[in-house]
Design a protein around this motif. Sequence first.
Motif, PDB file in Angstrom:
ATOM      1  N   GLU A 156      41.313  15.350 -60.635  1.00 36.13           N
ATOM      2  CA  GLU A 156      40.669  14.755 -59.470  1.00 36.13           C
ATOM      3  C   GLU A 156      39.152  14.910 -59.543  1.00 36.13           C
ATOM      4  O   GLU A 156      38.410  14.001 -59.152  1.00 36.13           O
ATOM      5  CB  GLU A 156      41.207  15.397 -58.188  1.00 36.13           C
ATOM      6  N   ALA A 159      37.774  12.358 -61.947  1.00 40.85           N
ATOM      7  CA  ALA A 159      37.917  10.995 -61.435  1.00 40.85           C
ATOM      8  C   ALA A 159      37.101  10.749 -60.169  1.00 40.85           C
ATOM      9  O   ALA A 159      37.022   9.614 -59.687  1.00 40.85           O
ATOM     10  CB  ALA A 159      39.389  10.695 -61.159  1.00 40.85           C
ATOM     11  N   SER A 161      37.866  12.013 -57.206  1.00 42.03           N
ATOM     12  CA  SER A 161      38.820  11.831 -56.110  1.00 42.03           C
ATOM     13  C   SER A 161      39.194  13.149 -55.433  1.00 42.03           C
ATOM     14  O   SER A 161      40.268  13.277 -54.853  1.00 42.03           O
ATOM     15  CB  SER A 161      40.083  11.126 -56.605  1.00 42.03           C
ATOM     16  N   SER A 184      33.910  12.568 -54.302  1.00 38.21           N
ATOM     17  CA  SER A 184      34.965  12.180 -53.369  1.00 38.21           C
ATOM     18  C   SER A 184      34.656  10.812 -52.774  1.00 38.21           C
ATOM     19  O   SER A 184      33.487  10.501 -52.497  1.00 38.21           O
ATOM     20  CB  SER A 184      35.070  13.215 -52.247  1.00 38.21           C
ATOM     21  N   SER A 185      35.689  10.019 -52.564  1.00 42.78           N
ATOM     22  CA  SER A 185      35.478   8.714 -51.933  1.00 42.78           C
ATOM     23  C   SER A 185      35.263   8.833 -50.439  1.00 42.78           C
ATOM     24  O   SER A 185      34.694   7.939 -49.811  1.00 42.78           O
ATOM     25  CB  SER A 185      36.684   7.801 -52.207  1.00 42.78           C
TER      26      SER A 185
END
Length: 319
Positions: A156, A159, A161, A184-185
């Motif tokens: 994560e 990526a 995320s 983080s999105s």
Amino acid sequence: MFRHRLRVSGQPDLPDPHPAARTPLSSHGHTTMHIAVIGMGLLGRAVAERLHDQGHAVTVYNRTAAKTEPLRARGLAVAPSPSDALAAADCALLFLTDAAAIRSVLFEATPPEALRNRTIIQMGTISPEESQALLASVTKAGGDYCEAPVLGSIAEALAGSLLVMAGGTQDQFDHWNPVFRSLSSAPTLIGTVGQAATLKLALNHLIAAELTAFASSLGLIQRSGVSVDHFMAILKTSALFAPAFEKKLPRLLTRQYDNPNFPTTHLLKDVNLFAGEARHRGLPVTSVESLRSILEDTIARGYGEADYSALFETMNPKD
């Protein structure tokens, strides 16, 4: 507090956090920042790599210097001391084992003036009282402090995320949002310092509780001769399913716990922190004590540095 940085004399040739020709936006469309990442454990290293790939200027520090060499090879700056890392950065992200390690690095190995006009963002798992104490200590030294613990692991982090839970002021959250958005999105401001730390403990308690229950259920399935495929098919269509079950199932079926995403010793530390906070809030901790015993037994079996899914060896030992 956020924008005025002081140079500490005698520092090595590390990136200037405010060069005259600094580009305000990276190729990824966000504000470029100079970030120190302190603590090169599994998550700290992945976060440093992600921030570097997102166009930020990243300086790393680790007490065991050998762990920084792969990052140096990738083009990240390596600081020889915490003071040097702070001097090169707009902010410092902490990924250290516990509050004792943080205090050792920030206050015992670092002169007080190195924290002046620096922002410290604590991203590991510590208790709310420990985080509030760090706020007081950093503020006393003339620095700024907030917390932003994360949920997620290596994949994560790489990526972008991770789930980022911030504790601090709205101004802090807004100012450091380019950092949080690189990881983080949807970073979230939870509340004041200590509240995000509390939320992280609650979530990590569920990591231990859910996998312990799943390991026990899987053990019963295997010992009863019921098809694991049937078990998983029914489970996945029910409200009982958690994605972690499917993610950890291959490790449990093969009893392979190397290359950990989250070592058992770290989970035990977090369960202990949760137990202390729950007790402080007047909650019963009988079930938490059971989790602690299971994790301690798993560590006694030699799986302390293995992935925490090794608790399967305690819940369903080999015949």
